[in-house]
Design an enzyme around this catalytic site. Structure first.
Site, PDB file in Angstrom:
ATOM      1  N   GLU A  15      69.731 -26.414   6.625  1.00 32.33           N
ATOM      2  CA  GLU A  15      68.353 -26.936   6.767  1.00 32.33           C
ATOM      3  C   GLU A  15      68.405 -28.413   7.127  1.00 32.33           C
ATOM      4  O   GLU A  15      69.174 -29.174   6.523  1.00 32.33           O
ATOM      5  CB  GLU A  15      67.577 -26.769   5.454  1.00 32.33           C
ATOM      6  CG  GLU A  15      66.161 -27.360   5.564  1.00 32.33           C
ATOM      7  CD  GLU A  15      65.422 -27.407   4.234  1.00 32.33           C
ATOM      8  OE1 GLU A  15      64.950 -26.361   3.777  1.00 32.33           O
ATOM      9  OE2 GLU A  15      65.312 -28.522   3.664  1.00 32.33           O
ATOM     10  N   ARG A 105      53.634 -21.275   2.081  1.00 28.44           N
ATOM     11  CA  ARG A 105      52.314 -21.816   1.751  1.00 28.44           C
ATOM     12  C   ARG A 105      52.309 -23.316   1.965  1.00 28.44           C
ATOM     13  O   ARG A 105      51.360 -23.888   2.466  1.00 28.44           O
ATOM     14  CB  ARG A 105      51.951 -21.503   0.302  1.00 28.44           C
ATOM     15  CG  ARG A 105      50.520 -21.908  -0.022  1.00 28.44           C
ATOM     16  CD  ARG A 105      50.269 -22.031  -1.487  1.00 28.44           C
ATOM     17  NE  ARG A 105      51.030 -23.119  -2.079  1.00 28.44           N
ATOM     18  CZ  ARG A 105      51.049 -23.394  -3.368  1.00 28.44           C
ATOM     19  NH1 ARG A 105      50.357 -22.647  -4.206  1.00 28.44           N
ATOM     20  NH2 ARG A 105      51.755 -24.403  -3.837  1.00 28.44           N
ATOM     21  N   ASP A 107      53.115 -27.369   0.247  1.00 28.96           N
ATOM     22  CA  ASP A 107      52.560 -28.122  -0.883  1.00 28.96           C
ATOM     23  C   ASP A 107      51.490 -29.061  -0.377  1.00 28.96           C
ATOM     24  O   ASP A 107      51.658 -29.708   0.654  1.00 28.96           O
ATOM     25  CB  ASP A 107      53.674 -28.910  -1.590  1.00 28.96           C
ATOM     26  CG  ASP A 107      54.555 -27.973  -2.399  1.00 28.96           C
ATOM     27  OD1 ASP A 107      54.010 -27.051  -3.037  1.00 28.96           O
ATOM     28  OD2 ASP A 107      55.778 -28.159  -2.374  1.00 28.96           O
ATOM     29  N   GLN A 171      64.988 -21.165  -3.277  1.00 28.71           N
ATOM     30  CA  GLN A 171      64.900 -22.568  -3.700  1.00 28.71           C
ATOM     31  C   GLN A 171      66.273 -22.961  -4.249  1.00 28.71           C
ATOM     32  O   GLN A 171      67.055 -22.102  -4.658  1.00 28.71           O
ATOM     33  CB  GLN A 171      63.819 -22.689  -4.789  1.00 28.71           C
ATOM     34  CG  GLN A 171      63.555 -24.086  -5.296  1.00 28.71           C
ATOM     35  CD  GLN A 171      63.183 -25.039  -4.178  1.00 28.71           C
ATOM     36  OE1 GLN A 171      64.058 -25.529  -3.457  1.00 28.71           O
ATOM     37  NE2 GLN A 171      61.898 -25.322  -4.022  1.00 28.71           N
TER      38      GLN A 171
HETATM   39  P1  FAD Z   1      53.705 -18.466  -1.997  1.00 31.16           P
HETATM   40  O1  FAD Z   1      54.641 -17.349  -1.740  1.00 31.16           O
HETATM   41  O2  FAD Z   1      52.328 -18.351  -1.440  1.00 31.16           O
HETATM   42  O3  FAD Z   1      53.626 -18.673  -3.591  1.00 31.16           O
HETATM   43  C1  FAD Z   1      53.022 -19.846  -4.131  1.00 31.16           C
HETATM   44  C2  FAD Z   1      52.555 -19.567  -5.568  1.00 31.16           C
HETATM   45  O4  FAD Z   1      51.440 -18.672  -5.543  1.00 31.16           O
HETATM   46  C3  FAD Z   1      53.604 -18.892  -6.441  1.00 31.16           C
HETATM   47  O5  FAD Z   1      53.475 -19.409  -7.733  1.00 31.16           O
HETATM   48  C4  FAD Z   1      53.223 -17.423  -6.407  1.00 31.16           C
HETATM   49  O6  FAD Z   1      53.642 -16.713  -7.571  1.00 31.16           O
HETATM   50  C5  FAD Z   1      51.704 -17.513  -6.323  1.00 31.16           C
HETATM   51  N1  FAD Z   1      51.063 -16.391  -5.623  1.00 31.16           N
HETATM   52  C6  FAD Z   1      51.487 -15.795  -4.492  1.00 31.16           C
HETATM   53  N2  FAD Z   1      50.607 -14.816  -4.134  1.00 31.16           N
HETATM   54  C7  FAD Z   1      49.607 -14.818  -5.050  1.00 31.16           C
HETATM   55  C8  FAD Z   1      48.412 -14.065  -5.218  1.00 31.16           C
HETATM   56  N3  FAD Z   1      48.073 -13.103  -4.370  1.00 31.16           N
HETATM   57  N4  FAD Z   1      47.614 -14.355  -6.278  1.00 31.16           N
HETATM   58  C9  FAD Z   1      47.940 -15.341  -7.157  1.00 31.16           C
HETATM   59  N5  FAD Z   1      49.071 -16.096  -7.054  1.00 31.16           N
HETATM   60  C10 FAD Z   1      49.879 -15.833  -6.010  1.00 31.16           C
HETATM   61  N6  FAD Z   1      57.285 -26.846   1.921  1.00 31.16           N
HETATM   62  C11 FAD Z   1      56.794 -27.458   3.028  1.00 31.16           C
HETATM   63  O7  FAD Z   1      55.699 -28.034   2.968  1.00 31.16           O
HETATM   64  N7  FAD Z   1      57.508 -27.474   4.208  1.00 31.16           N
HETATM   65  C12 FAD Z   1      58.709 -26.866   4.340  1.00 31.16           C
HETATM   66  O8  FAD Z   1      59.327 -26.916   5.409  1.00 31.16           O
HETATM   67  C13 FAD Z   1      59.253 -26.185   3.190  1.00 31.16           C
HETATM   68  N8  FAD Z   1      60.428 -25.512   3.269  1.00 31.16           N
HETATM   69  C14 FAD Z   1      60.847 -24.765   2.198  1.00 31.16           C
HETATM   70  C15 FAD Z   1      62.010 -23.987   2.333  1.00 31.16           C
HETATM   71  C16 FAD Z   1      62.461 -23.207   1.258  1.00 31.16           C
HETATM   72  C17 FAD Z   1      63.708 -22.344   1.441  1.00 31.16           C
HETATM   73  C18 FAD Z   1      61.757 -23.229   0.028  1.00 31.16           C
HETATM   74  C19 FAD Z   1      62.254 -22.423  -1.147  1.00 31.16           C
HETATM   75  C20 FAD Z   1      60.607 -24.002  -0.106  1.00 31.16           C
HETATM   76  C21 FAD Z   1      60.127 -24.757   0.971  1.00 31.16           C
HETATM   77  N9  FAD Z   1      58.961 -25.523   0.879  1.00 31.16           N
HETATM   78  C22 FAD Z   1      58.484 -26.191   1.988  1.00 31.16           C
HETATM   79  C23 FAD Z   1      58.221 -25.616  -0.383  1.00 31.16           C
HETATM   80  C24 FAD Z   1      57.092 -24.550  -0.501  1.00 31.16           C
HETATM   81  O9  FAD Z   1      56.114 -24.756   0.477  1.00 31.16           O
HETATM   82  C25 FAD Z   1      56.503 -24.714  -1.906  1.00 31.16           C
HETATM   83  O10 FAD Z   1      57.439 -24.308  -2.879  1.00 31.16           O
HETATM   84  C26 FAD Z   1      55.146 -24.058  -2.122  1.00 31.16           C
HETATM   85  O11 FAD Z   1      54.626 -24.578  -3.346  1.00 31.16           O
HETATM   86  C27 FAD Z   1      55.188 -22.542  -2.237  1.00 31.16           C
HETATM   87  O12 FAD Z   1      55.407 -21.979  -1.032  1.00 31.16           O
HETATM   88  P2  FAD Z   1      55.658 -20.383  -0.902  1.00 31.16           P
HETATM   89  O13 FAD Z   1      55.709 -20.076   0.539  1.00 31.16           O
HETATM   90  O14 FAD Z   1      56.760 -19.955  -1.756  1.00 31.16           O
HETATM   91  O15 FAD Z   1      54.257 -19.860  -1.512  1.00 31.16           O
END
Ligand code: FAD
Length: 290
Positions: A15, A105, A107, A171
Site C-alpha cells: 500500500e 466507507r 473516515d 487492518q
Molecule cells: P464498513 O464496512 O462500512 O464498516 C464500518 C462500520 O459500520 C463497522 O463498524 C461495521 O460493523 C458497521 N456496519 C457495516 N454495515 C452496517 C449496517 N448495515 N448497519 C450497521 N452497522 C454497519 N480510509 C480512507 O479514508 N481511505 C483509504 O484509502 C483507506 N484504506 C484502508 C485500507 C484498509 C486495508 C483498511 C483496513 C482500512 C482503510 N481505510 C481507509 C479506513 C476505513 O475507511 C475505516 O476503517 C472506516 O472507518 C471503515 O471503513 P469500512 O470500509 O471497513 O466500513
C-alpha cells in the site's frame, strides 16, 4: 474478470499513499520505482486516508497499472460522495485500465458527511450493479473501532462480502493470534473469499501512537518493550520493526495465509528488507502450490 488470486498464492502486495495537499507526485513515483523492483502482485493507492489527498489516487493507480505494468488497486470511499461522483471516478478508472477497487466507507474528517452511500456494502453493491471490477473490501481482526461487538462486526462483514466482494484486506495487527481467531470466525460464518493480512512494520513510537488511536490495534508487550528500548534511535527501531514484521509474516505464511499486504508508509527501504527476508519462503510456497 481474472483475479490475481487465481494466478498465485500467497500474494505479496503493498500500500502507498498520495502526498498531502498539492505536493508533487515525483516522490511517490520514486517510492513506486523502488517497490516495483520487488515484483509485487499488486500495489494499492489510498484515497483520503489520514487526511491525504483524494485527488491523485486515480492518476497514481493508472500509472502503476500502465507504466509499471503492475496490477493497481485503487481505494475508493463513500465519504462525501454522491452516486454521480462515484460513477465519474469509476468511469475514469475503467477508462485508464485499472481493474481493482478497494471499496471503503472511509473516515469522516471535520465538516464531511456521508451522502448517497452509508456503508462500504452500499458501494460494493453499486459497483457490482454497473461495472466490471475486482472488488476488495476491508476487514478488522480486532473488530472495527466503532463496532459494538466482534459478532456484530462479523455479521456486517459477511453481508458486505455477500454483496460481491472478491477478497478482503485486513487492518494492521501486531499479534497474529487476533488474525487467526478472526479468520476462523469469519470462515465459520461462511466468508469464503481470500483474506489478506495487512502488516505495518513498526518504525517509530509516534507512528504507533497515531495508528493505535486511529484504529484501536492492540500493541503487545513484546512490541512495547522494543519501542521502549530502541525508540530513541531510528536505526535500531527500524531494525527491530523489520525483524518483528518479518517474524509475523513468516508465521502467517507458515499457517497458510492467502496473502500479505504491507502498509509501506511510502518507506520502500523497509519494505525491501522485509521482502528480501521472505523471498525464499514465498518462492517455496508458490512452487509447492504449482
Ligand atoms: P464498513 O464496512 O462500512 O464498516 C464500518 C462500520 O459500520 C463497522 O463498524 C461495521 O460493523 C458497521 N456496519 C457495516 N454495515 C452496517 C449496517 N448495515 N448497519 C450497521 N452497522 C454497519 N480510509 C480512507 O479514508 N481511505 C483509504 O484509502 C483507506 N484504506 C484502508 C485500507 C484498509 C486495508 C483498511 C483496513 C482500512 C482503510 N481505510 C481507509 C479506513 C476505513 O475507511 C475505516 O476503517 C472506516 O472507518 C471503515 O471503513 P469500512 O470500509 O471497513 O466500513
Amino acid at each position: 474478470m481474472q483475479d490475481f488470486f487465481e494466478q498465485q498464492r500467497p500474494t505479496l502486495s503493498f500500500e502507498i499513499f498520495p502526498p498531502k495537499g498539492k505536493a508533487s507526485l515525483d516522490k511517490v513515483f520514486e517510492t513506486v520505482d523502488a517497490l516495483a523492483s520487488l515484483s509485487p502482485d499488486l500495489i494499492s493507492v489510498t484515497y483520503g486516508a489520514g487526511g491525504t489527498s483524494r485527488d491523485n489516487t486515480v492518476e497514481i493507480a493508472s500509472k502503476i497499472q500502465n507504466s509499471y505494468n503492475i496490477p493497481a488497486l485503487a481505494h475508493l470511499s463513500c465519504v462525501g460522495s454522491t452516486r454521480e461522483d462515484i460513477a465519474r471516478i469509476l468511469a475514469e478508472l475503467k477508462d485508464k485500465g485499472v481493474k481493482n477497487i478497494l471499496a471503503l466507507r472511509g473516515d469522516l474528517a471535520e465538516g464531511e458527511t456521508l451522502r448517497d452511500f452509508h456503508y462500504a456494502a452500499d458501494l460494493v453493491r453499486f459497483i457490482r450493479q454497473g461495472y466490471d471490477f475486482n472488488v476488495y473490501a476491508a476487514c478488522y481482526p480486532e473488530k472495527h473501532i466503532e463496532a459494538v461487538s466482534m459478532d456484530d462486526d462479523l455479521r456486517h462483514l459477511k453481508e458486505k462480502v455477500d454483496c460481491g466482494v472478491n477478497a478482503l484486506i485486513s487492518q494492521l495487527f501486531f499479534d497474529n493470534r487476533s488474525f487467526y481467531e478472526f479468520r476462523d470466525h469469519a470462515r465459520s460464518l461462511g466468508v469464503r473469499v481470500p483474506i489478506v493480512a495487512g502488516i505495518m512494520p513498526v518504525t517509530s513510537a509516534k507512528q504507533i501512537d497515531r495508528m493505535v488511536s486511529m484504529c484501536g490495534a492492540t500493541v503487545p508487550n513484546s512490541v512495547q518493550r522494543f519501542i521502549k528500548a530502541f525508540g530513541h534511535n531510528s536505526m535500531a527501531m527500524k531494525e527491530a520493526g523489520i525483524a518483528h514484521a518479518t517474524e509475523q509474516i513468516v508465521d502467517l505464511l507458515a499457517t497458510g495465509v492467502d496473502g500479505i499486504h504491507i502498509y509501506t508508509m511510502n518507506l520502500p527501504s523497509i519494505t525491501k528488507q522485509i521482502a528480501e527476508n521472505i523471498r525464499g519462503i514465498l518462492y517455496a510456497l508458490r512452487v509447492k502450490r504449482g
